[in-house]
Scaffold this motif. Structure first.
Motif, PDB file in Angstrom:
ATOM      1  N   PHE A  44      32.010  42.146  48.553  1.00 28.76           N
ATOM      2  CA  PHE A  44      31.628  41.652  47.257  1.00 28.76           C
ATOM      3  C   PHE A  44      31.758  39.967  46.937  1.00 28.76           C
ATOM      4  O   PHE A  44      32.661  39.639  47.782  1.00 28.76           O
ATOM      5  N   ILE A  45      31.560  39.660  46.057  1.00 24.92           N
ATOM      6  CA  ILE A  45      31.924  38.225  45.442  1.00 24.92           C
ATOM      7  C   ILE A  45      32.032  38.231  44.171  1.00 24.92           C
ATOM      8  O   ILE A  45      31.599  38.905  43.191  1.00 24.92           O
ATOM      9  N   SER A  46      33.034  37.341  43.623  1.00 17.40           N
ATOM     10  CA  SER A  46      33.445  37.221  42.341  1.00 17.40           C
ATOM     11  C   SER A  46      34.090  35.987  42.096  1.00 17.40           C
ATOM     12  O   SER A  46      34.816  35.119  42.951  1.00 17.40           O
ATOM     13  N   LEU A  47      34.011  35.483  40.918  1.00 18.19           N
ATOM     14  CA  LEU A  47      34.913  34.234  40.262  1.00 18.19           C
ATOM     15  C   LEU A  47      36.357  34.607  40.351  1.00 18.19           C
ATOM     16  O   LEU A  47      36.594  35.754  39.935  1.00 18.19           O
ATOM     17  N   VAL A  48      37.141  33.755  40.524  1.00 22.99           N
ATOM     18  CA  VAL A  48      38.613  34.178  40.511  1.00 22.99           C
ATOM     19  C   VAL A  48      39.151  32.957  39.613  1.00 22.99           C
ATOM     20  O   VAL A  48      38.699  31.731  39.363  1.00 22.99           O
ATOM     21  N   GLN A  49      40.325  33.448  38.914  1.00 29.42           N
ATOM     22  CA  GLN A  49      41.211  32.166  38.056  1.00 29.42           C
ATOM     23  C   GLN A  49      42.700  32.702  38.107  1.00 29.42           C
ATOM     24  O   GLN A  49      43.071  33.749  38.396  1.00 29.42           O
ATOM     25  N   ASN A  50      43.497  31.722  37.602  1.00 28.03           N
ATOM     26  CA  ASN A  50      44.796  31.893  37.430  1.00 28.03           C
ATOM     27  C   ASN A  50      45.625  31.701  38.430  1.00 28.03           C
ATOM     28  O   ASN A  50      46.608  30.878  38.615  1.00 28.03           O
ATOM     29  N   LYS A  51      45.825  32.803  39.304  1.00 33.49           N
ATOM     30  CA  LYS A  51      46.494  32.735  40.595  1.00 33.49           C
ATOM     31  C   LYS A  51      45.930  33.659  41.949  1.00 33.49           C
ATOM     32  O   LYS A  51      45.441  34.574  41.508  1.00 33.49           O
ATOM     33  N   LEU A  52      46.588  33.559  42.914  1.00 32.47           N
ATOM     34  CA  LEU A  52      45.897  34.531  44.248  1.00 32.47           C
ATOM     35  C   LEU A  52      47.655  34.772  44.522  1.00 32.47           C
ATOM     36  O   LEU A  52      48.591  34.066  44.590  1.00 32.47           O
ATOM     37  N   ILE A  53      47.880  36.150  44.808  1.00 32.48           N
ATOM     38  CA  ILE A  53      49.129  36.486  45.159  1.00 32.48           C
ATOM     39  C   ILE A  53      48.863  37.259  46.470  1.00 32.48           C
ATOM     40  O   ILE A  53      48.003  38.285  46.502  1.00 32.48           O
ATOM     41  N   ILE A  54      49.427  36.860  47.441  1.00 31.63           N
ATOM     42  CA  ILE A  54      49.336  37.255  48.808  1.00 31.63           C
ATOM     43  C   ILE A  54      50.461  38.136  49.234  1.00 31.63           C
ATOM     44  O   ILE A  54      51.669  37.719  49.013  1.00 31.63           O
ATOM     45  N   LYS A  72      35.045  35.671  48.458  1.00 27.21           N
ATOM     46  CA  LYS A  72      33.870  36.343  49.291  1.00 27.21           C
ATOM     47  C   LYS A  72      34.545  37.516  50.125  1.00 27.21           C
ATOM     48  O   LYS A  72      35.307  36.854  50.796  1.00 27.21           O
ATOM     49  N   VAL A  73      34.203  38.683  49.936  1.00 26.87           N
ATOM     50  CA  VAL A  73      34.769  39.739  50.854  1.00 26.87           C
ATOM     51  C   VAL A  73      33.597  40.422  51.762  1.00 26.87           C
ATOM     52  O   VAL A  73      32.652  40.695  51.068  1.00 26.87           O
ATOM     53  N   GLU A  74      33.846  40.324  52.909  1.00 28.07           N
ATOM     54  CA  GLU A  74      32.708  40.844  53.770  1.00 28.07           C
ATOM     55  C   GLU A  74      33.189  41.313  55.353  1.00 28.07           C
ATOM     56  O   GLU A  74      34.196  40.193  55.774  1.00 28.07           O
ATOM     57  N   ASN A  75      32.951  42.214  55.704  1.00 31.32           N
ATOM     58  CA  ASN A  75      33.541  42.761  56.990  1.00 31.32           C
ATOM     59  C   ASN A  75      35.110  42.602  57.443  1.00 31.32           C
ATOM     60  O   ASN A  75      35.493  42.245  58.163  1.00 31.32           O
ATOM     61  N   ASN A  76      35.696  42.841  56.471  1.00 28.77           N
ATOM     62  CA  ASN A  76      37.394  42.829  56.591  1.00 28.77           C
ATOM     63  C   ASN A  76      37.851  41.527  56.303  1.00 28.77           C
ATOM     64  O   ASN A  76      38.882  41.088  57.240  1.00 28.77           O
ATOM     65  N   LYS A  77      37.126  40.566  55.903  1.00 28.60           N
ATOM     66  CA  LYS A  77      37.593  38.869  55.895  1.00 28.60           C
ATOM     67  C   LYS A  77      37.153  38.704  54.235  1.00 28.60           C
ATOM     68  O   LYS A  77      36.242  38.975  53.699  1.00 28.60           O
ATOM     69  N   ALA A  78      38.181  37.675  53.927  1.00 26.24           N
ATOM     70  CA  ALA A  78      38.067  37.186  52.497  1.00 26.24           C
ATOM     71  C   ALA A  78      38.085  35.812  52.703  1.00 26.24           C
ATOM     72  O   ALA A  78      38.947  35.322  53.365  1.00 26.24           O
ATOM     73  N   ASP A  79      36.977  34.989  52.184  1.00 20.92           N
ATOM     74  CA  ASP A  79      37.293  33.594  52.012  1.00 20.92           C
ATOM     75  C   ASP A  79      37.253  33.348  50.601  1.00 20.92           C
ATOM     76  O   ASP A  79      36.496  33.776  49.702  1.00 20.92           O
ATOM     77  N   VAL A  80      38.186  32.535  50.116  1.00 20.23           N
ATOM     78  CA  VAL A  80      38.348  32.037  48.896  1.00 20.23           C
ATOM     79  C   VAL A  80      37.992  30.479  48.776  1.00 20.23           C
ATOM     80  O   VAL A  80      38.447  29.641  49.617  1.00 20.23           O
ATOM     81  N   TYR A  81      37.337  29.986  47.987  1.00 18.96           N
ATOM     82  CA  TYR A  81      36.963  28.571  47.895  1.00 18.96           C
ATOM     83  C   TYR A  81      37.391  28.200  46.332  1.00 18.96           C
ATOM     84  O   TYR A  81      36.976  28.665  45.553  1.00 18.96           O
TER      85      TYR A  81
END
Length: 87
Positions: A44-54, A72-81
């Protein structure tokens, strides 16, 4: 932690890679509220805001404050821009 229980995450801002590595989970927020991304998550693809918690494989939690971005999440990989998306 078993490799199939981890997700490969890469967080980019306009100038550099902020984080790159395997994580157990990633939590963020979009217009509908809080959501989690785990290993083998649906694409999936989504807009994100506020914070990321890893959560790292050694069970440590890292919080990254953000204004906005796109995930963007695809094939067990997540890229955040970061710094792209809405205002």
């Amino acid at each position: 932690m078993e490799p199939n229980k981890q997700l490969i995450l890469k967080i980019h801002d306009r100038d550099e890679v902020v984080y790159e590595g395997e994580v157990v989970s990633l939590t963020s927020f979009n217009e509908k509220g809080e959501f989690d991304v785990l290993a083998k998550h649906a694409n999936f693809i989504s807009l994100v805001q506020n914070k990321l918690i890893i959560v790292t494989p050694d069970n440590k939690e890292k919080e990254i404050p953000i204004k906005n971005g796109v995930i963007k999440v695809e094939n067990n990989k997540a890229d955040v821009y970061l710094g792209v998306g809405f205002s």
